[in-house]
Design an enzyme around this catalytic site. Sequence first.
Site, PDB file in Angstrom:
ATOM      1  N   SER A  43      41.898  33.678  33.538  1.00 20.02           N
ATOM      2  CA  SER A  43      41.145  34.505  32.349  1.00 20.02           C
ATOM      3  C   SER A  43      40.555  35.897  32.705  1.00 20.02           C
ATOM      4  CB  SER A  43      40.229  33.409  31.980  1.00 20.02           C
ATOM      5  OG  SER A  43      39.168  33.232  32.425  1.00 20.02           O
ATOM      6  N   HIS A 156      42.744  27.293  31.995  1.00 20.31           N
ATOM      7  CA  HIS A 156      42.824  26.502  33.281  1.00 20.31           C
ATOM      8  C   HIS A 156      43.457  25.145  33.140  1.00 20.31           C
ATOM      9  CE1 HIS A 156      39.317  29.359  34.882  1.00 20.31           C
ATOM     10  NE2 HIS A 156      40.489  30.023  34.539  1.00 20.31           N
ATOM     11  N   GLU A 165      35.294  25.636  30.756  1.00 13.97           N
ATOM     12  CA  GLU A 165      34.539  25.142  31.798  1.00 13.97           C
ATOM     13  C   GLU A 165      33.254  24.448  31.187  1.00 13.97           C
ATOM     14  OE1 GLU A 165      33.790  28.093  34.932  1.00 13.97           O
ATOM     15  OE2 GLU A 165      35.560  28.948  34.451  1.00 13.97           O
ATOM     16  N   GLU A 206      40.596  24.541  38.679  1.00 15.62           N
ATOM     17  CA  GLU A 206      39.270  24.463  39.560  1.00 15.62           C
ATOM     18  C   GLU A 206      39.020  23.061  39.858  1.00 15.62           C
ATOM     19  OE1 GLU A 206      36.243  26.939  37.656  1.00 15.62           O
ATOM     20  OE2 GLU A 206      37.620  28.815  37.625  1.00 15.62           O
ATOM     21  N   ASP A 243      31.245  27.256  30.124  1.00 13.26           N
ATOM     22  CA  ASP A 243      31.913  28.793  30.414  1.00 13.26           C
ATOM     23  C   ASP A 243      33.168  28.733  29.452  1.00 13.26           C
ATOM     24  OD1 ASP A 243      33.254  31.159  30.285  1.00 13.26           O
ATOM     25  OD2 ASP A 243      33.581  30.982  32.429  1.00 13.26           O
ATOM     26  N   GLU A 287      28.041  30.906  29.242  1.00 10.39           N
ATOM     27  CA  GLU A 287      28.624  32.048  29.764  1.00 10.39           C
ATOM     28  C   GLU A 287      29.893  32.349  28.958  1.00 10.39           C
ATOM     29  OE1 GLU A 287      30.229  31.409  33.970  1.00 10.39           O
ATOM     30  OE2 GLU A 287      31.830  32.947  33.397  1.00 10.39           O
ATOM     31  N   ASP A 314      30.455  37.478  31.361  1.00 10.34           N
ATOM     32  CA  ASP A 314      31.450  37.480  32.460  1.00 10.34           C
ATOM     33  C   ASP A 314      32.596  38.748  32.196  1.00 10.34           C
ATOM     34  OD1 ASP A 314      33.542  37.185  34.572  1.00 10.34           O
ATOM     35  OD2 ASP A 314      34.205  35.106  33.862  1.00 10.34           O
ATOM     36  N   LYS A 339      31.462  38.622  40.110  1.00 12.21           N
ATOM     37  CA  LYS A 339      32.558  38.404  40.910  1.00 12.21           C
ATOM     38  C   LYS A 339      32.986  39.558  41.700  1.00 12.21           C
ATOM     39  CE  LYS A 339      34.801  35.349  37.412  1.00 12.21           C
ATOM     40  NZ  LYS A 339      35.286  35.272  36.169  1.00 12.21           N
ATOM     41  N   HIS A 367      33.184  32.239  42.110  1.00 13.28           N
ATOM     42  CA  HIS A 367      34.718  32.358  42.569  1.00 13.28           C
ATOM     43  C   HIS A 367      35.634  32.803  41.551  1.00 13.28           C
ATOM     44  CE1 HIS A 367      35.361  28.264  40.562  1.00 13.28           C
ATOM     45  NE2 HIS A 367      34.838  28.945  39.921  1.00 13.28           N
ATOM     46  N   LYS A 390      28.633  29.739  41.221  1.00 11.29           N
ATOM     47  CA  LYS A 390      29.692  29.261  40.632  1.00 11.29           C
ATOM     48  C   LYS A 390      30.998  28.906  41.309  1.00 11.29           C
ATOM     49  CE  LYS A 390      32.247  30.268  36.680  1.00 11.29           C
ATOM     50  NZ  LYS A 390      32.486  30.472  35.260  1.00 11.29           N
TER      51      LYS A 390
HETATM   52  P1  PGA Z   1      39.110  33.235  36.183  1.00  9.77           P
HETATM   53  O1  PGA Z   1      37.997  32.184  35.452  1.00  9.77           O
HETATM   54  O2  PGA Z   1      38.814  33.274  37.502  1.00  9.77           O
HETATM   55  O3  PGA Z   1      40.243  32.696  35.657  1.00  9.77           O
HETATM   56  O4  PGA Z   1      38.763  34.498  35.423  1.00  9.77           O
HETATM   57  C1  PGA Z   1      36.624  32.050  35.921  1.00  9.77           C
HETATM   58  C2  PGA Z   1      35.578  32.571  34.786  1.00  9.77           C
HETATM   59  O5  PGA Z   1      36.202  32.726  33.548  1.00  9.77           O
HETATM   60  O6  PGA Z   1      34.531  32.369  35.013  1.00  9.77           O
HETATM   61 ZN    ZN Z   2      33.709  33.115  33.262  1.00 15.55          ZN
END
Ligand code: PGA
Ligand code: ZN
Length: 423
Positions: A43, A156, A165, A206, A243, A287, A314, A339, A367, A390
């Site tokens: 995502s 996911h 999430e 995840e 999230d 988030e 994010d 990230k 991650h 996270k």
């Molecule tokens: P992604 O998801 O690594 O698929 O972007 C993690 C997130 O959205 O925090």
């Molecule tokens: Zn996110």
Amino acid sequence: MKARIAAIDALEILDSRGNPTVRVTMTLDDGTVAQSSVPSGASTGEYEALELRDGDKKRYGGKGVLKAVANVVKTIAPALRGLDPSQQGQIDRIMIELDGTQDKSKLGANAILGVSMAAARAAAQVAGLPLYAYLGGAGACRLPVPMMNVINGGTHADNSLDFQEFMVMPHGASCFREALRYGAETFHALKGIIHKRGLSTAVGDEGGFAPNLPNNDAGCELIVEAIKAVGLVPGKDVGIALDPAASAFATKDGYNLAKSGGGMKTSAEMTALYKRWIETYPILSIEDGLGEHDWAGFAAHTAALGAKTQIVGDDLYVTNTRFIARGIAEHSTNAVLIKLNQIGSVTETIEAIEMCRKAGWRFVVSHRSGETEDSFIADFAVAMGGGQIKTGSLCRSERIAKYNRLLEIEKELGAAAVYSSPF
Ligand code: PGA
Ligand code: ZN
């Protein structure tokens, strides 16, 4: 004499989803060898640095990374040979200049970040320090409170949940080791609860469960039930972090809760929904509750919820100081997800964190949904000292590798280790 970079090699390996990614091996002239592996999101934010993929449909459906591997070996390695690996800023700047684009699309953020992380590791080895102490200095002793993703939805998982999430945060534990136990016990209790309802206990990308629940609310309900089932107190010992990753269901007509059949919602209606949830469940953090283009919505969202709840951006920021600066000016959130591969180098990631610190904002080292056994972010989270990480669920080895590394770090720090809740 300082050790110098003698060789940089790269290899196309597979990530936790079975997709190709880049592993870099850096060798110094004193014999030091350091490796790093690059993660990959699903995502992804629109403005993330570009992950270079081959596009050759005959290999891995176009997802091969042989071009990025070649860029490491043929372009980056000759430019960095002979440099001191501890010159992280210089190394990253040379790669950014070699690339020459805003989004690292020429060499690939996967090529650049792999080398950037390997340089940090190599330099730490030369210094005779663990990575967290090398990057964070002698004061790096704060273990992060983990956001543990126990229910997966959105992009996911192939289930009925719009929100990506549902995480538990064992913020009330006395140390990281206990926090991990709280999380793992809650995860196992949750499995039993889901099983008893006759639902699937298969897991998503995840490692969180991915059941077909009647609505998004049910994710929070089951988690509260699981926390209580192991004798812990929701909100005191263990809280919830969400999230929704709302960019994934944001449309030009509004937020489309299509997976759960929840209909179309405006930005204000989404914020009202979160407000109701915050009043009902022990939610510490939300988030990407809105989509990455909804800057006006985010300002209202944070004004409404931010006094009580951590509001994390994010996709909105993609670990890029250009967007974080805007968020600070517009009070869009009060925290940032960090990230490394969204921006593509260790130096720029640290700059993003510095910007958060100056603004008095929290940050969460994260991650990606596509991961490897590389535990770089565990050390990085301790080095940066933000107190939050996270890194997924309590199963799947690519997630557990980070938790296990944090256990090692806590043991190594001994009495100096700190586990303190930011909440
Ligand atoms: P992604 O998801 O690594 O698929 O972007 C993690 C997130 O959205 O925090
Ligand atoms: Zn996110």
